[in-house]
Motif scaffolding. Structure first.
Motif, mmCIF file in Angstrom:
data_model
loop_
_atom_site.group_PDB
_atom_site.id
_atom_site.type_symbol
_atom_site.label_atom_id
_atom_site.label_comp_id
_atom_site.label_asym_id
_atom_site.label_seq_id
_atom_site.Cartn_x
_atom_site.Cartn_y
_atom_site.Cartn_z
ATOM 1 N N GLU A 1 37.372 10.005 37.872
ATOM 2 C CA GLU A 1 38.814 10.049 37.631
ATOM 3 C C GLU A 1 39.147 9.269 36.362
ATOM 4 N N LYS A 2 39.998 9.858 35.519
ATOM 5 C CA LYS A 2 40.475 9.176 34.320
ATOM 6 C C LYS A 2 41.894 9.663 34.064
ATOM 7 N N ASN A 3 42.827 8.733 34.075
ATOM 8 C CA ASN A 3 44.244 9.058 33.866
ATOM 9 C C ASN A 3 44.729 10.141 34.827
ATOM 10 N N GLY A 4 44.280 10.067 36.069
ATOM 11 C CA GLY A 4 44.717 11.010 37.090
ATOM 12 C C GLY A 4 44.052 12.370 37.042
ATOM 13 N N GLU A 5 43.052 12.549 36.166
ATOM 14 C CA GLU A 5 42.345 13.824 36.058
ATOM 15 C C GLU A 5 40.875 13.631 36.383
ATOM 16 N N GLN A 6 40.254 14.681 36.896
ATOM 17 C CA GLN A 6 38.814 14.663 37.083
ATOM 18 C C GLN A 6 38.173 15.032 35.754
ATOM 19 N N VAL A 7 37.244 14.184 35.299
ATOM 20 C CA VAL A 7 36.601 14.413 34.000
ATOM 21 C C VAL A 7 35.095 14.299 34.120
ATOM 22 N N VAL A 8 34.410 14.924 33.149
ATOM 23 C CA VAL A 8 32.958 14.842 33.032
ATOM 24 C C VAL A 8 32.663 14.314 31.639
ATOM 25 N N ASN A 9 31.785 13.328 31.561
ATOM 26 C CA ASN A 9 31.391 12.765 30.280
ATOM 27 C C ASN A 9 30.552 13.777 29.513
ATOM 28 N N GLY A 10 30.908 14.002 28.256
ATOM 29 C CA GLY A 10 30.214 14.985 27.433
ATOM 30 C C GLY A 10 28.737 14.687 27.283
ATOM 31 N N LYS A 11 28.399 13.411 27.101
ATOM 32 C CA LYS A 11 26.991 13.028 26.938
ATOM 33 C C LYS A 11 26.192 13.391 28.183
ATOM 34 N N ASP A 12 26.759 13.084 29.361
ATOM 35 C CA ASP A 12 26.081 13.394 30.622
ATOM 36 C C ASP A 12 25.919 14.906 30.813
ATOM 37 N N PHE A 13 26.978 15.658 30.498
ATOM 38 C CA PHE A 13 26.906 17.110 30.665
ATOM 39 C C PHE A 13 25.892 17.710 29.694
ATOM 40 N N LEU A 14 25.891 17.243 28.448
ATOM 41 C CA LEU A 14 24.943 17.767 27.463
ATOM 42 C C LEU A 14 23.504 17.442 27.843
ATOM 43 N N ALA A 15 23.272 16.257 28.416
ATOM 44 C CA ALA A 15 21.920 15.906 28.871
ATOM 45 C C ALA A 15 21.470 16.872 29.957
ATOM 46 N N PHE A 16 22.382 17.184 30.888
ATOM 47 C CA PHE A 16 22.060 18.166 31.930
ATOM 48 C C PHE A 16 21.775 19.527 31.301
ATOM 49 N N ALA A 17 22.658 19.973 30.396
ATOM 50 C CA ALA A 17 22.503 21.295 29.779
ATOM 51 C C ALA A 17 21.159 21.402 29.058
ATOM 52 N N ARG A 18 20.783 20.364 28.319
ATOM 53 C CA ARG A 18 19.492 20.379 27.625
ATOM 54 C C ARG A 18 18.341 20.443 28.629
ATOM 55 N N SER A 19 18.485 19.763 29.754
ATOM 56 C CA SER A 19 17.407 19.714 30.737
ATOM 57 C C SER A 19 17.131 21.092 31.358
ATOM 58 N N VAL A 20 18.119 21.976 31.319
ATOM 59 C CA VAL A 20 17.945 23.324 31.873
ATOM 60 C C VAL A 20 17.984 24.381 30.767
ATOM 61 N N ASN A 21 17.782 23.927 29.523
ATOM 62 C CA ASN A 21 17.783 24.821 28.356
ATOM 63 C C ASN A 21 19.070 25.646 28.274
ATOM 64 N N ASN A 22 20.182 25.007 28.656
ATOM 65 C CA ASN A 22 21.525 25.609 28.622
ATOM 66 C C ASN A 22 21.686 26.807 29.554
ATOM 67 N N HIS A 23 20.787 26.970 30.516
ATOM 68 C CA HIS A 23 20.858 28.097 31.450
ATOM 69 C C HIS A 23 21.130 27.600 32.867
ATOM 70 N N VAL A 24 22.041 28.268 33.544
ATOM 71 C CA VAL A 24 22.315 27.977 34.952
ATOM 72 C C VAL A 24 22.413 29.295 35.714
ATOM 73 N N ASP A 25 22.193 29.206 37.010
ATOM 74 C CA ASP A 25 22.324 30.370 37.868
ATOM 75 C C ASP A 25 23.763 30.407 38.369
ATOM 76 N N VAL A 26 24.443 31.500 38.119
ATOM 77 C CA VAL A 26 25.821 31.656 38.574
ATOM 78 C C VAL A 26 25.937 32.908 39.412
ATOM 79 N N GLU A 27 26.961 32.924 40.234
ATOM 80 C CA GLU A 27 27.218 34.101 41.051
ATOM 81 C C GLU A 27 27.835 35.175 40.169
ATOM 82 N N LYS A 28 27.275 36.340 40.224
ATOM 83 C CA LYS A 28 27.799 37.443 39.420
ATOM 84 C C LYS A 28 29.074 37.956 40.069
#
Length: 84
Positions: A45-72
Motif C-alpha cells: 500500500e502506498k498513498n491508499g493504492e496497491q503498488v508494485v515496485n518496478g525493480k521487483d517486477f523487472l527482476a521477476f520478468a527477467r527471471s522468466v524471460n518476460n514470459h508468463v502463462d495467462v488464460e486465453k
C-alpha cells in the motif's frame, strides 16, 4: 497461453499502481495479484493504492524471460447495426 510481457517502459525507481502496471504490461490486475500471491514480488500500500515496485517486477520478468502463462480469452465479434 504463453504471453510475452512488454516491459521496456518500466523502470527500477517507480512504484506502479496495479492499474498502471496492468496497462503497461498487458496483464490483468488479477494476474498481477496471482503472481504476487505466488511470491514473485510484493504488492504493498502506498498513498491508499496497491503498488508494485518496478525493480521487483523487472527482476521477476527477467527471471522468466518476460514470459508468463495467462488464460486465453476469446471475445466473440458481434455485428452492430449503426443507426443515426
Amino acid at each position: 497461453m504463453d504471453y510475452k510481457m512488454p516491459v521496456k517502459e518500466l523502470d527500477n525507481g517507480t512504484d506502479y499502481p496495479l492499474i498502471v502496471l496492468s496497462g503497461m504490461t498487458g496483464l490483468s490486475q488479477e494476474k498481477i495479484k496471482q503472481l504476487s500471491d505466488q511470491g514473485h514480488f510484493q504488492i504493498r500500500e502506498k498513498n491508499g493504492e496497491q503498488v508494485v515496485n518496478g525493480k521487483d517486477f523487472l527482476a521477476f520478468a527477467r527471471s522468466v524471460n518476460n514470459h508468463v502463462d495467462v488464460e486465453k480469452t476469446n471475445y466473440s465479434v458481434m455485428k452492430v447495426n449503426e443507426t443515426e
